[in-house]
Scaffold this active site. Structure first.
Site, PDB file in Angstrom:
ATOM      1  CE  LYS A  93      -1.745   1.485   4.089  1.00  8.42           C
ATOM      2  NZ  LYS A  93      -1.499   2.871   4.534  1.00  8.42           N
ATOM      3  CG  ASN A  94       2.190   2.775   3.605  1.00  2.53           C
ATOM      4  OD1 ASN A  94       1.032   3.105   3.331  1.00  2.53           O
ATOM      5  ND2 ASN A  94       2.586   2.531   4.847  1.00  2.53           N
ATOM      6  NE  ARG A 134      -0.297  12.435   7.812  1.00  3.91           N
ATOM      7  CZ  ARG A 134      -0.083  13.715   8.042  1.00  3.91           C
ATOM      8  NH1 ARG A 134      -0.991  14.432   8.635  1.00  3.91           N
ATOM      9  NH2 ARG A 134       1.061  14.276   7.679  1.00  3.91           N
ATOM     10  CB  CYS A 136      -4.551  11.138  11.310  1.00  5.38           C
ATOM     11  SG  CYS A 136      -3.086  10.224  11.708  1.00  5.38           S
ATOM     12  NE  ARG A 188       0.809  10.253  10.080  1.00  7.07           N
ATOM     13  CZ  ARG A 188       0.313   9.271   9.335  1.00  7.07           C
ATOM     14  NH1 ARG A 188      -0.899   8.827   9.561  1.00  7.07           N
ATOM     15  NH2 ARG A 188       1.010   8.745   8.363  1.00  7.07           N
ATOM     16  N   PRO A 189       2.419  16.636  11.422  1.00  7.71           N
ATOM     17  CG  PRO A 189       4.133  17.844  12.432  1.00  7.71           C
ATOM     18  CD  PRO A 189       3.291  16.607  12.590  1.00  7.71           C
ATOM     19  CG  MET A 190       2.267  17.794   5.652  1.00  6.09           C
ATOM     20  SD  MET A 190       1.388  18.188   4.148  1.00  6.09           S
ATOM     21  CE  MET A 190       2.675  18.233   2.914  1.00  6.09           C
ATOM     22  CG  ASP A 191       7.585  20.092  10.600  1.00 11.34           C
ATOM     23  OD1 ASP A 191       6.891  19.067  10.446  1.00 11.34           O
ATOM     24  OD2 ASP A 191       8.503  20.169  11.437  1.00 11.34           O
ATOM     25  CG  LEU A 192      10.206  17.113   9.010  1.00 12.48           C
ATOM     26  CD1 LEU A 192      10.351  15.663   9.464  1.00 12.48           C
ATOM     27  CD2 LEU A 192      11.443  17.906   9.417  1.00 12.48           C
ATOM     28  CG  ASP A 225       2.990   1.261   9.567  1.00 13.36           C
ATOM     29  OD1 ASP A 225       2.550   2.092  10.375  1.00 13.36           O
ATOM     30  OD2 ASP A 225       3.317   1.559   8.401  1.00 13.36           O
ATOM     31  CB  ILE A 246       7.179   6.224  14.613  1.00 13.96           C
ATOM     32  CG1 ILE A 246       8.376   5.262  14.528  1.00 13.96           C
ATOM     33  CG2 ILE A 246       6.971   6.971  13.296  1.00 13.96           C
ATOM     34  CD1 ILE A 246       9.703   5.891  14.166  1.00 13.96           C
ATOM     35  NE  ARG A 260      -7.218   4.613   5.229  1.00 10.88           N
ATOM     36  CZ  ARG A 260      -6.743   5.728   5.754  1.00 10.88           C
ATOM     37  NH1 ARG A 260      -7.249   6.191   6.874  1.00 10.88           N
ATOM     38  NH2 ARG A 260      -5.751   6.381   5.183  1.00 10.88           N
TER      39      ARG A 260
HETATM   40  N1  EPU Z   1       6.675  14.202  10.978  1.00  6.00           N
HETATM   41  C1  EPU Z   1       6.825  15.525  11.322  1.00  6.00           C
HETATM   42  N2  EPU Z   1       6.866  16.451  10.302  1.00  6.00           N
HETATM   43  C2  EPU Z   1       6.764  16.085   8.981  1.00  6.00           C
HETATM   44  C3  EPU Z   1       6.612  14.727   8.657  1.00  6.00           C
HETATM   45  C4  EPU Z   1       6.568  13.801   9.681  1.00  6.00           C
HETATM   46  O1  EPU Z   1       6.921  15.886  12.485  1.00  6.00           O
HETATM   47  O2  EPU Z   1       6.827  16.980   8.119  1.00  6.00           O
HETATM   48  C5  EPU Z   1       6.595  13.203  12.077  1.00  6.00           C
HETATM   49  C6  EPU Z   1       5.212  12.532  12.102  1.00  6.00           C
HETATM   50  O3  EPU Z   1       4.283  13.318  12.816  1.00  6.00           O
HETATM   51  C7  EPU Z   1       5.512  11.208  12.763  1.00  6.00           C
HETATM   52  C8  EPU Z   1       6.932  10.891  12.272  1.00  6.00           C
HETATM   53  O4  EPU Z   1       7.472  12.119  11.811  1.00  6.00           O
HETATM   54  O5  EPU Z   1       5.512  11.351  14.151  1.00  6.00           O
HETATM   55  C9  EPU Z   1       6.983   9.864  11.154  1.00  6.00           C
HETATM   56  O6  EPU Z   1       6.273  10.325  10.028  1.00  6.00           O
HETATM   57  P1  EPU Z   1       6.643   9.931   8.532  1.00  6.00           P
HETATM   58  O7  EPU Z   1       6.619  11.185   7.718  1.00  6.00           O
HETATM   59  O8  EPU Z   1       7.862   9.087   8.493  1.00  6.00           O
HETATM   60  O9  EPU Z   1       5.393   9.052   8.172  1.00  6.00           O
HETATM   61  P2  EPU Z   1       4.395   9.202   6.943  1.00  6.00           P
HETATM   62  O10 EPU Z   1       5.159   9.379   5.687  1.00  6.00           O
HETATM   63  O11 EPU Z   1       3.342  10.195   7.278  1.00  6.00           O
HETATM   64  C10 EPU Z   1       4.420   6.639   6.428  1.00  6.00           C
HETATM   65  C11 EPU Z   1       3.396   5.568   6.284  1.00  6.00           C
HETATM   66  C12 EPU Z   1       2.801   5.221   7.653  1.00  6.00           C
HETATM   67  C13 EPU Z   1       3.932   4.774   8.552  1.00  6.00           C
HETATM   68  C14 EPU Z   1       5.014   5.870   8.637  1.00  6.00           C
HETATM   69  C15 EPU Z   1       6.224   5.488   9.456  1.00  6.00           C
HETATM   70  C16 EPU Z   1       2.565   6.001   4.068  1.00  6.00           C
HETATM   71  C17 EPU Z   1       1.448   6.392   3.196  1.00  6.00           C
HETATM   72  N3  EPU Z   1       2.355   6.002   5.381  1.00  6.00           N
HETATM   73  O12 EPU Z   1       3.726   7.778   6.951  1.00  6.00           O
HETATM   74  O13 EPU Z   1       1.905   4.148   7.449  1.00  6.00           O
HETATM   75  O14 EPU Z   1       3.456   4.504   9.840  1.00  6.00           O
HETATM   76  O15 EPU Z   1       5.466   6.196   7.294  1.00  6.00           O
HETATM   77  O16 EPU Z   1       6.809   4.350   8.945  1.00  6.00           O
HETATM   78  O17 EPU Z   1       3.636   5.656   3.576  1.00  6.00           O
HETATM   79  C18 EPU Z   1       0.049   2.751   7.862  1.00  6.00           C
HETATM   80  O18 EPU Z   1       0.266   2.208   6.771  1.00  6.00           O
HETATM   81  O19 EPU Z   1      -0.760   2.270   8.711  1.00  6.00           O
HETATM   82  C19 EPU Z   1       0.760   3.986   8.195  1.00  6.00           C
HETATM   83  C20 EPU Z   1       0.358   4.828   9.143  1.00  6.00           C
END
Ligand code: EPU
Length: 422
Positions: A22-23, A94, A118, A123-127, A308, A330, A400
């Site tokens: 999926k991811n 997201r 969520c 889960r912000p998008m700052d990065l 996960d 995480i 999902r």
């Molecule tokens: N984070 C920030 N700022 C950002 C981005 C992330 O603070 O700009 C924080 C998040 O809030 C979180 C941590 O960094 O606490 C990890 O977030 P990451 O960006 O690595 O995760 P993601 O890309 O949002 C993907 C998977 C998730 C999986 C995580 C960690 C997808 C679509 N989703 O999410 O999958 O848990 O990586 O491995 O790829 C799931 O499939 O059930 C799922 C939640």
């Protein structure tokens, strides 16, 4: 709403085919936005999140055709007619935010709704934003939407992530393929889904090195071409089904499973008393005699133990001899399955990001529900080992991320059925 009823039914045996990830698929699909030529994905999973991404891409003007019952996705972004990713779609999922980097790189502008919080954390998008800004994008937040533009086009730069975010790495990686000059991503995520995305982008003509390590180098090119790419196996679906014989007993072969996708997880299974053997067709999993042993687990970015699989592992450890400590590093709020497992007789204490699980001899079926995908499936796993009936509500979470879950578990002898809402 539909419900799933699981009745603990003893040992499992047989085979479970593992679907495409999926991811990985959710990151590969937006890559179509980078090129005027067609991108075809094979081995795509049949999931509602994939349908959501399909709708989003179509809303931007991409053509997405689902072939062979959904296993093949033929996409073309020859004419993009819209550059706004609407809140109504983004709030559902997201991963919709992964259209930001590709649209910005291809069109020079993009408007993408912020997803909001969520169930598992803020889960912000700052990065993502800081990474794209380093490539020359100007990004403003207005009315809940990120308005991004790069009037002079994107240019290569060094981006050092303060945390190895999967989504931010994917977004900036895709954007950098069409930027002028060299981009270096430091402290990049190393997940297999990143490797799969880079492999596909390279087939499209991108120049990328270092994926799978924490430093990825991208040499921007003027345009990308079309490609055909098979989606990598889903390591989280794999880990989930590996836990089925672990918790219920018996032996199951997960077809298409690969040890390199689940190394840290397999180490913990071994410590808990589960045998995993590589076969020609995948991974064979069997429970050794006696009680499951307690093990401590800390979630980490890949190659560490995946967040996960934390909920599913907790279900197993609820039946272990002794006390296990699970640390979630995480996401800040990813123990919602704990109170539901406790309704089934589990003994769990949650303090902040730490859950202490004291194993019990027997779980008992109960009506349960969960607020996210992995939490829901952990309750199904617990139900396989429980005495009596476990009735899971809010089954849409499972749709999902797990295709044909009932059929796959029935195939190895589980007593499980889905009751359709009338
Ligand atoms: N984070 C920030 N700022 C950002 C981005 C992330 O603070 O700009 C924080 C998040 O809030 C979180 C941590 O960094 O606490 C990890 O977030 P990451 O960006 O690595 O995760 P993601 O890309 O949002 C993907 C998977 C998730 C999986 C995580 C960690 C997808 C679509 N989703 O999410 O999958 O848990 O990586 O491995 O790829 C799931 O499939 O059930 C799922 C939640």
């Amino acid at each position: 709403m539909d419900q799933i009823i699981v009745t603990g039914n003893g040992e499992l045996s047989g085979e479970i085919p593992i679907a495409g990830a999926k991811n990985a698929c959710l990151a590969l699909m937006p890559a179509t936005l980078l090129s005027e030529e067609p991108l075809t994905l094979t081995n795509a999973p049949r999931l509602s999140d994939i349908q959501t991404m399909t709708q989003l891409l179509q809303s931007l003007g991409a053509e997405v055709t689902s072939l062979q019952g959904g296993q093949v996705l033929a996409m073309s972004s020859h004419d993009l007619t819209n550059h706004v990713a609407e809140y109504d779609i983004v709030r559902k999922m997201r991963a919709s935010n992964l259209v930001l980097g590709p649209m910005l790189a291809r069109l020079g502008h993009a408007v993408v709704s912020l997803p909001g919080g969520c169930a598992i954390g803020a889960r912000p998008m700052d990065l993502h934003i800081r990474g794209l800004e380093a490539l020359g994008a100007e990004i403003e937040l207005r009315d809940g939407y990120l308005h991004a533009k790069a009037p002079q086009g994107l240019r290569g730069a060094t981006v050092e992530f303060s945390f190895a975010s999967v989504g931010a790495t994917e977004n900036v990686l895709m954007a950098a393929t069409l930027a002028r000059g060299t981009t270096v991503l430091k402290n990049a995520a190393r997940e297999p889904e990143i490797v799969d995305l880079a492999t596909c982008l390279r087939k499209m003509g991108a120049q990328i090195e270092g994926e799978g390590t924490s430093e990825i180098t991208i040499e921007g090119v003027d345009r990308l071409s079309g490609a055909t790419h098979p989606v990598v196996a889903d390591r989280i679906e794999l880990g989930t089904y590996m836990l089925a014989p672990a918790i219920a007993g018996g032996e199951v072969e997960c077809l298409g499973g690969r040890l390199d996708l689940v190394g840290a997880f397999v180490e913990k299974l071994d410590a808990a008393g589960i045998d995993v053997e590589e076969t020609e067709r995948g991974l064979k999993v069997a429970r050794r005699n006696g009680r499951i042993r307690a093990v401590d687990v800390t979630t980490e970015p890949f190659p560490g133990f995946p967040t996960d699989l934390q909920a599913q592992m907790m279900a197993l450890l609820c039946t272990a001899e002794g006390t296990s400590v699970l640390e979630e590093k995480i996401f800040e709020n990813r123990f919602m399955h704990a109170p539901e497992l406790m309704r089934m007789g589990a003994r769990i204490d949650v303090h902040g990001g730490t859950a202490t699980v004291t194993g019990v001899e027997q779980l008992r079926g109960a009506p349960v529900m969960a607020t996210d995908l992995r939490a829901s499936v952990s309750l199904i796993l617990a139900g396989l080992a429980a005495e009596g009936e476990t009735v899971l509500s809010r089954v849409y979470h499972l749709d999902r991320g797990y295709e044909h879950l009932v059929r796959k578990l029935e195939g190895v002898g589980a007593k499980i059925e889905r009751i359709k809402d009338q």
